[in-house]
Design a protein around this motif. Sequence first.
Motif, PDB file in Angstrom:
ATOM      1  N   GLN A 182      -6.561 -14.405   2.419  1.00  0.00           N
ATOM      2  CA  GLN A 182      -5.973 -13.744   3.573  1.00  0.00           C
ATOM      3  C   GLN A 182      -7.037 -12.849   4.206  1.00  0.00           C
ATOM      4  O   GLN A 182      -7.531 -11.925   3.566  1.00  0.00           O
ATOM      5  N   PRO A 183      -7.399 -13.114   5.449  1.00  0.00           N
ATOM      6  CA  PRO A 183      -8.413 -12.276   6.097  1.00  0.00           C
ATOM      7  C   PRO A 183      -7.926 -10.843   6.280  1.00  0.00           C
ATOM      8  O   PRO A 183      -6.739 -10.604   6.512  1.00  0.00           O
ATOM      9  N   TYR A 184      -8.863  -9.905   6.138  1.00  0.00           N
ATOM     10  CA  TYR A 184      -8.573  -8.483   6.347  1.00  0.00           C
ATOM     11  C   TYR A 184      -9.565  -7.987   7.384  1.00  0.00           C
ATOM     12  O   TYR A 184     -10.769  -7.974   7.143  1.00  0.00           O
ATOM     13  N   LEU A 185      -9.053  -7.599   8.538  1.00  0.00           N
ATOM     14  CA  LEU A 185      -9.898  -7.216   9.670  1.00  0.00           C
ATOM     15  C   LEU A 185      -9.866  -5.706   9.867  1.00  0.00           C
ATOM     16  O   LEU A 185      -8.793  -5.097   9.855  1.00  0.00           O
ATOM     17  N   PHE A 186     -11.031  -5.106  10.071  1.00  0.00           N
ATOM     18  CA  PHE A 186     -11.144  -3.669  10.305  1.00  0.00           C
ATOM     19  C   PHE A 186     -11.505  -3.438  11.776  1.00  0.00           C
ATOM     20  O   PHE A 186     -12.585  -3.822  12.213  1.00  0.00           O
ATOM     21  N   PHE A 187     -10.597  -2.800  12.500  1.00  0.00           N
ATOM     22  CA  PHE A 187     -10.741  -2.645  13.948  1.00  0.00           C
ATOM     23  C   PHE A 187     -11.332  -1.310  14.378  1.00  0.00           C
ATOM     24  O   PHE A 187     -11.448  -1.033  15.566  1.00  0.00           O
ATOM     25  N   ASP A 188     -11.681  -0.481  13.441  1.00  0.00           N
ATOM     26  CA  ASP A 188     -12.454   0.724  13.731  1.00  0.00           C
ATOM     27  C   ASP A 188     -11.823   1.620  14.799  1.00  0.00           C
ATOM     28  O   ASP A 188     -12.504   2.100  15.701  1.00  0.00           O
ATOM     29  N   GLY A 189     -10.502   1.811  14.714  1.00  0.00           N
ATOM     30  CA  GLY A 189      -9.824   2.686  15.652  1.00  0.00           C
ATOM     31  C   GLY A 189      -8.977   1.971  16.691  1.00  0.00           C
ATOM     32  O   GLY A 189      -8.228   2.609  17.431  1.00  0.00           O
ATOM     33  N   ARG A 190      -9.055   0.637  16.768  1.00  0.00           N
ATOM     34  CA  ARG A 190      -8.304  -0.120  17.772  1.00  0.00           C
ATOM     35  C   ARG A 190      -7.273  -1.064  17.155  1.00  0.00           C
ATOM     36  O   ARG A 190      -6.797  -1.991  17.787  1.00  0.00           O
ATOM     37  N   CYS A 191      -6.895  -0.795  15.922  1.00  0.00           N
ATOM     38  CA  CYS A 191      -5.998  -1.698  15.204  1.00  0.00           C
ATOM     39  C   CYS A 191      -4.639  -1.828  15.882  1.00  0.00           C
ATOM     40  O   CYS A 191      -4.123  -2.933  16.027  1.00  0.00           O
ATOM     41  N   GLU A 192      -4.065  -0.716  16.311  1.00  0.00           N
ATOM     42  CA  GLU A 192      -2.747  -0.793  16.949  1.00  0.00           C
ATOM     43  C   GLU A 192      -2.808  -1.640  18.217  1.00  0.00           C
ATOM     44  O   GLU A 192      -1.914  -2.445  18.479  1.00  0.00           O
ATOM     45  N   ASP A 193      -3.875  -1.491  18.998  1.00  0.00           N
ATOM     46  CA  ASP A 193      -4.060  -2.332  20.193  1.00  0.00           C
ATOM     47  C   ASP A 193      -4.153  -3.806  19.804  1.00  0.00           C
ATOM     48  O   ASP A 193      -3.576  -4.672  20.462  1.00  0.00           O
ATOM     49  N   ALA A 194      -4.897  -4.086  18.736  1.00  0.00           N
ATOM     50  CA  ALA A 194      -5.062  -5.468  18.280  1.00  0.00           C
ATOM     51  C   ALA A 194      -3.725  -6.051  17.821  1.00  0.00           C
ATOM     52  O   ALA A 194      -3.387  -7.187  18.158  1.00  0.00           O
ATOM     53  N   VAL A 195      -2.958  -5.276  17.067  1.00  0.00           N
ATOM     54  CA  VAL A 195      -1.650  -5.747  16.600  1.00  0.00           C
ATOM     55  C   VAL A 195      -0.764  -6.119  17.786  1.00  0.00           C
ATOM     56  O   VAL A 195      -0.151  -7.193  17.806  1.00  0.00           O
ATOM     57  N   GLU A 196      -0.707  -5.255  18.780  1.00  0.00           N
ATOM     58  CA  GLU A 196       0.114  -5.537  19.960  1.00  0.00           C
ATOM     59  C   GLU A 196      -0.396  -6.762  20.715  1.00  0.00           C
ATOM     60  O   GLU A 196       0.396  -7.584  21.193  1.00  0.00           O
ATOM     61  N   PHE A 197      -1.714  -6.894  20.814  1.00  0.00           N
ATOM     62  CA  PHE A 197      -2.291  -8.063  21.488  1.00  0.00           C
ATOM     63  C   PHE A 197      -1.913  -9.350  20.753  1.00  0.00           C
ATOM     64  O   PHE A 197      -1.483 -10.329  21.373  1.00  0.00           O
ATOM     65  N   TYR A 198      -2.041  -9.375  19.436  1.00  0.00           N
ATOM     66  CA  TYR A 198      -1.724 -10.581  18.667  1.00  0.00           C
ATOM     67  C   TYR A 198      -0.223 -10.874  18.677  1.00  0.00           C
ATOM     68  O   TYR A 198       0.182 -12.026  18.583  1.00  0.00           O
TER      69      TYR A 198
END
Length: 137
Positions: A4-20
């Motif tokens: 299972q990939p684990y991605l580190f967004f360095d402060g933009r994780c919530e934006d990434a979650v909403e985008f996905y």
Amino acid sequence: MQIQPYLFFDGRCEDAVEFYRSALGAEVDMLMRFKDSPEPQEHGMIPPGSGDKVLHASLRIGDSTVMASDGRRMGRPTFAGFSLSLLMPTETEARRVFAVLAQSGQVQTPFTKTFFSPCFGMVADRFGVGWMVNVAR
């Protein structure tokens, strides 16, 4: 066994979650912020003001799980040396997903027919995550 990939967004994780969620129909199985951690954080482990940042998130995309975090926010995230591969059921759906991932991203390989797929393309999304989108033969 699963990978299972684990991605580190360095402060933009919530934006990434909403985008996905909007781009791929991802379902959020879990999202915990640093301030909600059941264990106290050691001094200096997270930057000041990170309480509302994402400590851990688990997303279901199709039959797969992708995990993510803001990490320690040490600078710009680097997603190099790998891509996430999406196997789509139809060319129409593959082209739709590719176009959404490419918005504010960078097309690396435009859609084309290959020996392994009637429709294949590569794109780095707005967060820098690489995706290979293709249709099963």
